[in-house]
Design a protein around this motif. Structure first.
Motif, PDB file in Angstrom:
ATOM      1  N   MET A 277       0.836  -1.201   0.000  1.00 42.06           N
ATOM      2  CA  MET A 277       0.000   0.000   0.000  1.00 42.06           C
ATOM      3  C   MET A 277       0.878   1.260   0.000  1.00 42.06           C
ATOM      4  SD  MET A 277      -2.737   1.141   2.886  1.00 42.06           S
ATOM      5  CE  MET A 277      -1.559   1.814   4.009  1.00 42.06           C
ATOM      6  N   LEU A 278       2.042   1.171   0.622  1.00 43.39           N
ATOM      7  CA  LEU A 278       2.898   2.352   0.690  1.00 43.39           C
ATOM      8  C   LEU A 278       3.851   2.396  -0.484  1.00 43.39           C
ATOM      9  CD1 LEU A 278       3.959   2.370   4.426  1.00 43.39           C
ATOM     10  CD2 LEU A 278       2.082   3.561   3.354  1.00 43.39           C
ATOM     11  N   ALA A 279       3.890   3.519  -1.136  1.00 47.51           N
ATOM     12  CA  ALA A 279       4.905   3.706  -2.173  1.00 47.51           C
ATOM     13  C   ALA A 279       6.102   4.367  -1.507  1.00 47.51           C
ATOM     14  CB  ALA A 279       4.361   4.590  -3.270  1.00 47.51           C
ATOM     15  N   LEU A 280       7.246   4.098  -1.985  1.00 44.60           N
ATOM     16  CA  LEU A 280       8.433   4.683  -1.370  1.00 44.60           C
ATOM     17  C   LEU A 280       8.999   5.796  -2.233  1.00 44.60           C
ATOM     18  CD1 LEU A 280      10.387   1.674   0.082  1.00 44.60           C
ATOM     19  CD2 LEU A 280       8.707   3.141   1.141  1.00 44.60           C
ATOM     20  N   LEU A 281       9.220   6.913  -1.620  1.00 38.01           N
ATOM     21  CA  LEU A 281       9.867   8.023  -2.299  1.00 38.01           C
ATOM     22  C   LEU A 281      11.219   8.187  -1.624  1.00 38.01           C
ATOM     23  CD1 LEU A 281       7.266  10.875  -2.520  1.00 38.01           C
ATOM     24  CD2 LEU A 281       8.276   9.631  -4.387  1.00 38.01           C
TER      25      LEU A 281
ATOM     26  N   GLN B 161      11.073  19.462  -0.068  1.00 36.34           N
ATOM     27  CA  GLN B 161      10.424  19.942  -1.288  1.00 36.34           C
ATOM     28  C   GLN B 161      10.368  18.809  -2.285  1.00 36.34           C
ATOM     29  OE1 GLN B 161      12.958  23.527  -1.515  1.00 36.34           O
ATOM     30  NE2 GLN B 161      11.085  24.553  -2.142  1.00 36.34           N
ATOM     31  N   PRO B 162       9.358  18.790  -3.140  1.00 39.25           N
ATOM     32  CA  PRO B 162       9.194  17.644  -4.034  1.00 39.25           C
ATOM     33  C   PRO B 162      10.407  17.438  -4.920  1.00 39.25           C
ATOM     34  CG  PRO B 162       7.576  19.363  -4.522  1.00 39.25           C
ATOM     35  CD  PRO B 162       8.259  19.740  -3.264  1.00 39.25           C
ATOM     36  N   ALA B 163      11.018  18.517  -5.369  1.00 38.47           N
ATOM     37  CA  ALA B 163      12.087  18.334  -6.342  1.00 38.47           C
ATOM     38  C   ALA B 163      13.451  18.747  -5.810  1.00 38.47           C
ATOM     39  CB  ALA B 163      11.758  19.112  -7.604  1.00 38.47           C
ATOM     40  N   SER B 164      13.540  19.018  -4.530  1.00 34.50           N
ATOM     41  CA  SER B 164      14.874  19.298  -4.021  1.00 34.50           C
ATOM     42  C   SER B 164      14.985  18.696  -2.629  1.00 34.50           C
ATOM     43  CB  SER B 164      15.153  20.786  -3.994  1.00 34.50           C
ATOM     44  OG  SER B 164      14.378  21.400  -3.004  1.00 34.50           O
ATOM     45  N   PHE B 165      16.175  18.548  -2.171  1.00 34.16           N
ATOM     46  CA  PHE B 165      16.396  17.816  -0.937  1.00 34.16           C
ATOM     47  C   PHE B 165      16.097  18.664   0.279  1.00 34.16           C
ATOM     48  CE2 PHE B 165      19.683  15.319  -3.453  1.00 34.16           C
ATOM     49  CZ  PHE B 165      18.659  14.593  -4.016  1.00 34.16           C
ATOM     50  N   SER B 166      15.819  17.977   1.342  1.00 37.95           N
ATOM     51  CA  SER B 166      15.605  18.689   2.589  1.00 37.95           C
ATOM     52  C   SER B 166      16.929  19.310   3.014  1.00 37.95           C
ATOM     53  CB  SER B 166      15.115  17.721   3.641  1.00 37.95           C
ATOM     54  OG  SER B 166      15.874  16.543   3.591  1.00 37.95           O
ATOM     55  N   ARG B 167      16.831  20.471   3.560  1.00 36.38           N
ATOM     56  CA  ARG B 167      18.047  21.180   3.921  1.00 36.38           C
ATOM     57  C   ARG B 167      18.027  21.547   5.406  1.00 36.38           C
ATOM     58  NH1 ARG B 167      18.807  26.575   1.256  1.00 36.38           N
ATOM     59  NH2 ARG B 167      17.523  25.474  -0.195  1.00 36.38           N
ATOM     60  N   PRO B 168      18.889  20.985   6.152  1.00 35.99           N
ATOM     61  CA  PRO B 168      18.858  21.292   7.578  1.00 35.99           C
ATOM     62  C   PRO B 168      19.546  22.613   7.918  1.00 35.99           C
ATOM     63  CG  PRO B 168      20.510  19.628   7.113  1.00 35.99           C
ATOM     64  CD  PRO B 168      19.950  20.055   5.791  1.00 35.99           C
TER      65      PRO B 168
ATOM     66  N   ALA C 288      -4.493   8.280  -0.833  1.00 32.10           N
ATOM     67  CA  ALA C 288      -3.416   7.341  -0.477  1.00 32.10           C
ATOM     68  C   ALA C 288      -2.361   8.020   0.389  1.00 32.10           C
ATOM     69  CB  ALA C 288      -2.768   6.811  -1.752  1.00 32.10           C
ATOM     70  N   TRP C 289      -1.716   7.208   1.223  1.00 30.79           N
ATOM     71  CA  TRP C 289      -0.564   7.694   1.999  1.00 30.79           C
ATOM     72  C   TRP C 289       0.701   7.225   1.307  1.00 30.79           C
ATOM     73  CZ3 TRP C 289      -0.886  11.039   5.906  1.00 30.79           C
ATOM     74  CH2 TRP C 289      -2.069  11.097   6.653  1.00 30.79           C
ATOM     75  N   ILE C 290       1.698   8.071   1.227  1.00 24.21           N
ATOM     76  CA  ILE C 290       3.001   7.606   0.767  1.00 24.21           C
ATOM     77  C   ILE C 290       4.026   7.929   1.855  1.00 24.21           C
ATOM     78  CG2 ILE C 290       2.608   7.694  -1.725  1.00 24.21           C
ATOM     79  CD1 ILE C 290       3.749  10.450  -1.792  1.00 24.21           C
ATOM     80  N   GLU C 291       5.070   7.144   1.903  1.00 23.91           N
ATOM     81  CA  GLU C 291       6.096   7.396   2.915  1.00 23.91           C
ATOM     82  C   GLU C 291       7.340   7.974   2.253  1.00 23.91           C
ATOM     83  OE1 GLU C 291       7.334   4.046   5.257  1.00 23.91           O
ATOM     84  OE2 GLU C 291       8.681   5.297   6.467  1.00 23.91           O
ATOM     85  N   TRP C 292       7.890   8.986   2.877  1.00 22.39           N
ATOM     86  CA  TRP C 292       9.163   9.545   2.414  1.00 22.39           C
ATOM     87  C   TRP C 292      10.264   8.810   3.165  1.00 22.39           C
ATOM     88  CZ3 TRP C 292       9.925  13.987  -0.815  1.00 22.39           C
ATOM     89  CH2 TRP C 292       8.730  14.571  -1.277  1.00 22.39           C
ATOM     90  N   THR C 293      11.273   8.374   2.432  1.00 21.52           N
ATOM     91  CA  THR C 293      12.370   7.693   3.116  1.00 21.52           C
ATOM     92  C   THR C 293      13.683   8.331   2.713  1.00 21.52           C
ATOM     93  OG1 THR C 293      12.571   6.114   1.327  1.00 21.52           O
ATOM     94  CG2 THR C 293      11.151   5.485   3.164  1.00 21.52           C
ATOM     95  N   GLY C 294      14.764   7.858   3.307  1.00 26.74           N
ATOM     96  CA  GLY C 294      16.079   8.364   2.950  1.00 26.74           C
ATOM     97  C   GLY C 294      16.597   9.393   3.933  1.00 26.74           C
TER      98      GLY C 294
ATOM     99  N   GLY D 153      10.272   9.757  13.575  1.00 26.34           N
ATOM    100  CA  GLY D 153      11.273   9.817  12.509  1.00 26.34           C
ATOM    101  C   GLY D 153      10.748   9.428  11.136  1.00 26.34           C
ATOM    102  N   ALA D 154       9.520   8.875  11.064  1.00 30.04           N
ATOM    103  CA  ALA D 154       8.951   8.507   9.762  1.00 30.04           C
ATOM    104  C   ALA D 154       8.067   9.648   9.260  1.00 30.04           C
ATOM    105  CB  ALA D 154       8.136   7.231   9.880  1.00 30.04           C
ATOM    106  N   VAL D 155       8.127   9.893   7.942  1.00 29.12           N
ATOM    107  CA  VAL D 155       7.356  10.987   7.352  1.00 29.12           C
ATOM    108  C   VAL D 155       6.401  10.425   6.308  1.00 29.12           C
ATOM    109  CG1 VAL D 155       7.477  13.116   6.013  1.00 29.12           C
ATOM    110  CG2 VAL D 155       9.226  12.621   7.716  1.00 29.12           C
ATOM    111  N   TYR D 156       5.128  10.719   6.478  1.00 30.65           N
ATOM    112  CA  TYR D 156       4.112  10.233   5.547  1.00 30.65           C
ATOM    113  C   TYR D 156       3.394  11.416   4.936  1.00 30.65           C
ATOM    114  CZ  TYR D 156       4.758   6.175   8.597  1.00 30.65           C
ATOM    115  OH  TYR D 156       5.303   5.169   9.332  1.00 30.65           O
ATOM    116  N   GLN D 157       2.999  11.249   3.703  1.00 32.59           N
ATOM    117  CA  GLN D 157       2.235  12.299   3.026  1.00 32.59           C
ATOM    118  C   GLN D 157       0.924  11.721   2.528  1.00 32.59           C
ATOM    119  OE1 GLN D 157       4.118  14.007  -0.440  1.00 32.59           O
ATOM    120  NE2 GLN D 157       2.487  15.518  -0.714  1.00 32.59           N
ATOM    121  N   ARG D 158      -0.151  12.452   2.784  1.00 34.39           N
ATOM    122  CA  ARG D 158      -1.451  12.065   2.259  1.00 34.39           C
ATOM    123  C   ARG D 158      -1.679  12.817   0.965  1.00 34.39           C
ATOM    124  NH1 ARG D 158      -5.823   8.572   3.930  1.00 34.39           N
ATOM    125  NH2 ARG D 158      -7.558   9.103   2.603  1.00 34.39           N
ATOM    126  N   GLU D 159      -1.903  12.075  -0.103  1.00 35.09           N
ATOM    127  CA  GLU D 159      -2.185  12.698  -1.390  1.00 35.09           C
ATOM    128  C   GLU D 159      -3.458  12.073  -1.904  1.00 35.09           C
ATOM    129  OE1 GLU D 159       1.256  14.388  -4.212  1.00 35.09           O
ATOM    130  OE2 GLU D 159       0.801  12.292  -4.352  1.00 35.09           O
ATOM    131  N   GLY D 160      -4.530  12.849  -1.973  1.00 31.77           N
ATOM    132  CA  GLY D 160      -5.797  12.276  -2.414  1.00 31.77           C
ATOM    133  C   GLY D 160      -6.225  11.195  -1.444  1.00 31.77           C
TER     134      GLY D 160
END
Ligand code: HEC
Length: 493
Positions: free
Chosen positions: A1-5, A223-230, A179-185, A170-177
């Motif tokens: 059910m979870l897609a991985l980004l 951000q969808p197209a750039s990396f998280s920046r601490p 479905a939930w997707i999980e951000w990893t990495g 520490g886990a990040v999930y996004q609800r889109e429409g």
């Protein structure tokens, strides 16, 4: 059910630049100090906010708090949600309308531990309670399927039934429409104690960024197209978002960023609390309440309390015994669209009501859009929006309110279905691993995401990729459009 980004985190937390003026030891001390005996005085690296600020006079309307009653949240429209948790596995919720504190509704919710509330109106809210996500409508709560087990200190922003982010241990999930997707990495870089910052309870804003803050004030932008920046802000507290700006208090000063950071120091004393809503940031400085519109500060004639501002333009101040509402300027109530929302609809429709007898104007991306009609005090606006984010700035009687709306492409493009075939046919000849030493390898979803902005520039904006002399005859506008839609739609896997 979870897609991985996959989200690559550039830099590592800890090795980050503090904003100017806090602890920035000269990293590269000048080996040849200026011998000039009478140097020009250097300007302060900060802006001093003088003590004698203009006062906003206003009258407060107050409501007594019952013993044990606490503030849950304030809706963008000014409804203050209060609750008393009783021992009988239920909470009594009271909603008071800042526009007219006589408007009160009360209901009971079967919840013992209310963790996070995102109030939308007088009767609707999204809620994290007893380890579950709920949608509350008129006092009834409905469970929203969670992306996974939620930790006791989980947080969320947005509306988990349609568009939201959840952070849990520490886990990040996004609800889109639907479905939930999980951000990893994140590689454990995002601390378990991180919270999600919001803009009027929604997650993303015009910068398309979603912000996290850890307890020791490491700020992350996703951000969808750039990396998280601490970024780490030593001894910082009260992080908040105002449009595309990030605000933090540290060492009694206000920092507005990111990159570059501007520091404001207050002649009157230390800034101790900060909260944002709509077009304004509100601060407590030396026991007084200041309002900041991004440029200027004014003072509110009121004794400080805990700040609960709302996008509609007013402020609730809470003390132990009462909550008081202040509206120094006209307030604006908006129906039809919530700031920060994304829609496939090409048209917007807003109904806007000022709290005083003043006219309301609207500018969409700085172009004036007249009201189509006025009915019962509501100004009605409408029009079409092109793809991407738009800033709808409402003004009335000296007050401002911004509604940020995003129009998403109607066609949903994904990497596997739409982009990979284009890559195979038109790019792989040069951009596959080892194909052409001069061409960087872009042979995977992750590589496309990490080069998204460059792909946008070379393929969509300048049209010089693929190189014109080596294009296949089947390359054309259709492929460019598909890539543009994929980039604009949030680079789905
Ligand atoms: C005939 C070979 C060739 C083809 C086909 C080709 N490229 Fe390139 N591309 C290159 C070379 C060589 C470079 C490096 C030199 C430059 O930047 O112009 C490059 C650079 C790029 C860059 C800049 C990368 C960076 O990090 O600066 C992007 C983005 C890019 N290509 C995208 C694409 C895409 C997308 C396609 C397919 C739709 C494509 N290219 C097709 C040869 C090619």
């Amino acid at each position: 059910m979870l897609a991985l980004l996959l989200v690559g985190a550039t830099g590592c937390p800890g090795v980050v630049a503090p904003p100017p003026g806090i602890t920035d030891p000269d990293p590269d001390p000048d080996p040849d100090p200026d011998p000039d005996p009478d140097p020009m005085p250097k300007p302060d690296p900060w802006i001093t906010v003088e003590a004698g600020l203009t006062s906003l006079t206003t009258t407060a309307t107050c409501v007594d708090l019952d013993p044990g009653e606490r503030v849950l949240d304030v809706s963008p429209e000014g409804h203050l949600w209060l609750a008393i948790t009783s021992t009988v596995e239920a909470a009594t919720v009271r909603v008071v309308d800042g526009w007219s504190v006589q408007n009160v509704s009360t209901f009971r919710l079967p919840a013992t531990h209310i963790q996070v509330v995102r109030a939308w109106t007088a009767s609707t809210a999204s809620m994290l309670a007893d380890g579950q996500l709920f949608s509350v409508v008129e006092g009834d709560r409905t469970v929203v399927t969670a992306p996974g087990p939620l930790a006791a200190d989980a947080t969320f922003c947005g509306d988990p039934t349609s568009a939201a982010f959840v952070h849990s241990a520490g886990a990040v999930y996004q609800r889109e429409g639907d479905a939930w997707i999980e951000w990893t990495g994140f590689d454990d870089a995002l601390a378990a104690d991180a919270t999600l910052l919001s803009r009027d309870n929604e997650c993303a804003g015009i910068d398309d960024g979603v912000w996290f803050s850890t307890k020791d004030l490491e700020l992350w932008r996703l951000q969808p197209a750039s990396f998280s920046r601490p970024m780490a802000i030593e001894s910082g507290h009260d992080p908040a978002l105002l449009g595309d700006r990030t605000l933090v208090l540290a060492d009694g000063a206000l920092f507005v960023g990111p990159e570059p950071w501007t520091e404001y120091r207050f002649e009157a004393g230390d800034a101790t609390a900060l909260a944002t809503a709509g077009a304004y940031a509100w601060l407590v400085v030396d026991g007084e309440v200041l309002r900041f519109d991004g440029e200027d500060f004014v003072k509110l004639d009121a004794a400080a309390g805990v700040l609960f501002p709302h996008a509609s333009g007013g402020l609730w101040l809470a003390s132990d015994a009462e909550v008081c509402h202040f509206a120094p300027d006209a307030m604006l109530r908006v129906e039809g669209a919530r700031s920060g929302t994304q829609s496939l609809e090409p048209d917007f429709a807003l109904r806007v009501k000022p709290s005083r007898d003043v006219a309301v104007t609207l500018a969409v991306d700085e172009t004036d859009v007249p009201a189509t009609r006025v009915e019962d005090g509501w100004f009605v606006f409408g029009g079409a929006l092109s793809l991407g984010w738009h800033e709808l700035v409402l003004e009335a009687g000296g007050t401002q309110r911004t509604v940020a709306l995003k129009r998403e492409p109607a066609v949903i493009r994904t990497f596997e279905t739409d982009i990979r075939p284009i890559y195979q046919e038109h790019c792989a000849g040069c951009h596959a691993d080892g194909a052409n030493p001069a061409a960087p390898t872009i042979d995977s979803y992750e590589a496309w995401v990490s080069r998204a902005e460059k792909i946008r520039a070379r393929v969509v904006q300048f049209g010089d990729m693929p190189p014109s002399q080596s294009r296949s005859p089947t390359w054309g506008e259709d492929q460019v459009t598909v890539i543009e839609q994929w980039l604009g739609g949030g680079v789905r896997p």
